[in-house]
Design a protein around this motif. Structure first.
Motif, PDB file in Angstrom:
ATOM      1  N   HIS A  67      45.065 -45.724 -16.563  1.00 15.25           N
ATOM      2  CA  HIS A  67      44.642 -44.311 -16.914  1.00 15.25           C
ATOM      3  C   HIS A  67      45.016 -43.638 -18.308  1.00 15.25           C
ATOM      4  CE1 HIS A  67      42.030 -43.156 -13.663  1.00 15.25           C
ATOM      5  NE2 HIS A  67      42.827 -44.067 -12.745  1.00 15.25           N
ATOM      6  N   ARG A  68      46.438 -43.982 -18.471  1.00 20.62           N
ATOM      7  CA  ARG A  68      46.942 -43.651 -19.733  1.00 20.62           C
ATOM      8  C   ARG A  68      46.382 -44.249 -20.661  1.00 20.62           C
ATOM      9  NH1 ARG A  68      52.287 -41.133 -21.992  1.00 20.62           N
ATOM     10  NH2 ARG A  68      52.111 -41.999 -24.221  1.00 20.62           N
ATOM     11  N   GLU A  69      46.360 -45.594 -20.746  1.00 20.68           N
ATOM     12  CA  GLU A  69      45.816 -46.548 -21.901  1.00 20.68           C
ATOM     13  C   GLU A  69      44.352 -45.862 -22.001  1.00 20.68           C
ATOM     14  OE1 GLU A  69      44.899 -50.992 -23.294  1.00 20.68           O
ATOM     15  OE2 GLU A  69      45.708 -50.786 -21.000  1.00 20.68           O
ATOM     16  N   GLU A  70      43.439 -45.683 -21.214  1.00 14.43           N
ATOM     17  CA  GLU A  70      42.302 -45.320 -21.296  1.00 14.43           C
ATOM     18  C   GLU A  70      42.164 -44.069 -22.058  1.00 14.43           C
ATOM     19  OE1 GLU A  70      37.928 -45.234 -18.512  1.00 14.43           O
ATOM     20  OE2 GLU A  70      39.795 -45.117 -17.551  1.00 14.43           O
ATOM     21  N   LEU A  71      43.107 -43.100 -21.518  1.00 14.42           N
ATOM     22  CA  LEU A  71      43.097 -41.671 -22.128  1.00 14.42           C
ATOM     23  C   LEU A  71      43.581 -41.644 -23.736  1.00 14.42           C
ATOM     24  CD1 LEU A  71      42.907 -38.372 -21.837  1.00 14.42           C
ATOM     25  CD2 LEU A  71      45.442 -38.611 -21.154  1.00 14.42           C
ATOM     26  N   GLU A  72      44.618 -42.468 -24.034  1.00 13.28           N
ATOM     27  CA  GLU A  72      45.104 -42.929 -25.311  1.00 13.28           C
ATOM     28  C   GLU A  72      43.817 -43.388 -25.999  1.00 13.28           C
ATOM     29  OE1 GLU A  72      49.695 -44.342 -24.149  1.00 13.28           O
ATOM     30  OE2 GLU A  72      47.961 -45.814 -24.728  1.00 13.28           O
ATOM     31  N   ASN A  73      43.348 -44.238 -25.751  1.00 14.63           N
ATOM     32  CA  ASN A  73      42.126 -44.889 -26.652  1.00 14.63           C
ATOM     33  C   ASN A  73      40.984 -43.756 -26.757  1.00 14.63           C
ATOM     34  OD1 ASN A  73      43.206 -47.397 -26.600  1.00 14.63           O
ATOM     35  ND2 ASN A  73      42.301 -48.190 -24.984  1.00 14.63           N
ATOM     36  N   LYS A  74      40.654 -42.937 -25.863  1.00 13.90           N
ATOM     37  CA  LYS A  74      39.604 -41.891 -26.121  1.00 13.90           C
ATOM     38  C   LYS A  74      40.045 -40.779 -27.038  1.00 13.90           C
ATOM     39  CE  LYS A  74      35.358 -40.394 -25.478  1.00 13.90           C
ATOM     40  NZ  LYS A  74      34.387 -40.904 -25.983  1.00 13.90           N
ATOM     41  N   VAL A  75      41.352 -40.521 -27.131  1.00 15.14           N
ATOM     42  CA  VAL A  75      42.006 -39.545 -27.806  1.00 15.14           C
ATOM     43  C   VAL A  75      41.974 -39.841 -29.230  1.00 15.14           C
ATOM     44  CG1 VAL A  75      43.897 -38.015 -28.204  1.00 15.14           C
ATOM     45  CG2 VAL A  75      43.459 -38.201 -26.057  1.00 15.14           C
ATOM     46  N   TYR A  76      42.335 -41.077 -29.455  1.00 16.38           N
ATOM     47  CA  TYR A  76      42.315 -41.638 -30.732  1.00 16.38           C
ATOM     48  C   TYR A  76      41.058 -41.737 -31.298  1.00 16.38           C
ATOM     49  CZ  TYR A  76      43.394 -44.792 -34.498  1.00 16.38           C
ATOM     50  OH  TYR A  76      43.646 -45.552 -35.793  1.00 16.38           O
ATOM     51  N   GLU A  77      39.871 -42.118 -30.384  1.00 17.66           N
ATOM     52  CA  GLU A  77      38.707 -42.339 -31.059  1.00 17.66           C
ATOM     53  C   GLU A  77      38.332 -40.831 -31.377  1.00 17.66           C
ATOM     54  OE1 GLU A  77      34.409 -42.620 -28.697  1.00 17.66           O
ATOM     55  OE2 GLU A  77      35.906 -44.047 -28.118  1.00 17.66           O
ATOM     56  N   VAL A  78      38.589 -39.634 -30.618  1.00 19.04           N
ATOM     57  CA  VAL A  78      37.779 -38.444 -31.162  1.00 19.04           C
ATOM     58  C   VAL A  78      38.637 -37.923 -32.308  1.00 19.04           C
ATOM     59  CG1 VAL A  78      37.613 -36.350 -30.372  1.00 19.04           C
ATOM     60  CG2 VAL A  78      37.247 -37.979 -28.793  1.00 19.04           C
ATOM     61  N   ILE A  79      40.050 -37.930 -32.142  1.00 17.43           N
ATOM     62  CA  ILE A  79      40.908 -37.425 -33.244  1.00 17.43           C
ATOM     63  C   ILE A  79      40.634 -38.004 -34.545  1.00 17.43           C
ATOM     64  CG2 ILE A  79      42.857 -36.639 -31.828  1.00 17.43           C
ATOM     65  CD1 ILE A  79      44.374 -38.532 -32.784  1.00 17.43           C
ATOM     66  N   SER A  80      40.079 -39.181 -34.617  1.00 22.97           N
ATOM     67  CA  SER A  80      39.944 -39.976 -35.727  1.00 22.97           C
ATOM     68  C   SER A  80      38.466 -39.393 -36.556  1.00 22.97           C
ATOM     69  CB  SER A  80      39.678 -41.556 -35.612  1.00 22.97           C
ATOM     70  OG  SER A  80      40.777 -42.009 -35.158  1.00 22.97           O
TER      71      SER A  80
END
Length: 231
Positions: A67-80
């Protein structure tokens, strides 16, 4: 399970195996049969408690990590994407606010990652009009919120697992206590007559009753023995 208890558990298994191999020598004794059956039952209970505790601990860690990895990837996608928008619009403050690499996110503490996720969700909604052209919409905020909630719900799980593991350890202490009682106060005593009538069986039993420390290496002692042999 603690290493000493693992070694003790192995001893119990060895004793049961030996007794089963020599069942003809003691099967006529009802008390002996009951004691062996009781010991087997306790061993099975220990195995169930041990396996259950390990599965919960490993499962909890794996689920939280996913769950953490999925959240990290989504946050990174959005903030980029938000960073790109901030750059195009000349919003230096927002640009600095969104300047996080994926490795930054991966190195954050759980609480910090959750807080950043909530902040990013707010940024999406505050800049909905501008971000629409970048395909970051309310749906993006909702998805990120869902991922954040799922991850947050897992943060308390390790504490629950610790409590369950503590209870399991207490249960194991009780079970090993029962095993000790059966071995020391019943089977050990019933084996005494075999010391003279069946010395080989008795000797094998005494050997099986020893708790071997499988986790210890004796390299220095082995080297010393080898040197003595060479001399």
């Amino acid at each position: 399970m603690k290493k000493f208890l693992e070694n003790k558990f192995a001893m119990i298994g060895t004793v049961i195996a030996l007794l089963k191999q020599n069942v003809a020598l003691w099967t006529s004794s009802t008390v002996f049969k009951v004691a062996v059956t009781d010991l087997e039952s306790v061993k099975a209970d220990i195995d169930n408690v041990r396996n259950g505790a390990e599965q919960k601990t490993n499962g909890s860690t794996t689920t939280k990590g996913a769950h953490r990895e999925e959240l990290e990837n989504k946050v990174y996608e959005v903030i980029s994407v938000v960073y790109a928008m901030a750059t195009r619009t000349g919003n230096k403050n927002l640009q600095a606010d969104m300047k996080h690499s994926l490795s930054d996110l991966q190195g954050m503490r759980d609480g910090r990652l959750v807080a950043l996720s909530a902040h990013v969700i707010s940024i999406i909604r505050e800049n909905a009009t501008a971000l629409k052209d970048y395909s970051v919409t309310e749906e993006s905020a909702t998805m990120l919120d869902s991922l954040c909630s799922s991850f947050s719900s897992r943060l308390s799980t390790p504490r629950v697992v610790v409590s369950e593991r503590k209870a399991a350890n207490e249960s194991l202490d009780d079970l090993f206590g029962k095993a000790d009682d059966i071995l020391q106060n019943v089977i050990d005593k019933l084996m005494v007559p075999y010391k003279t009538s069946k010395p080989d069986f008795y000797s094998a039993y005494k050997s099986a009753r020893k708790i071997v420390n499988y986790g210890t290496r004796h390299e220095k002692e082995e080297t010393k023995k080898e040197e003595e042999v060479e001399k």
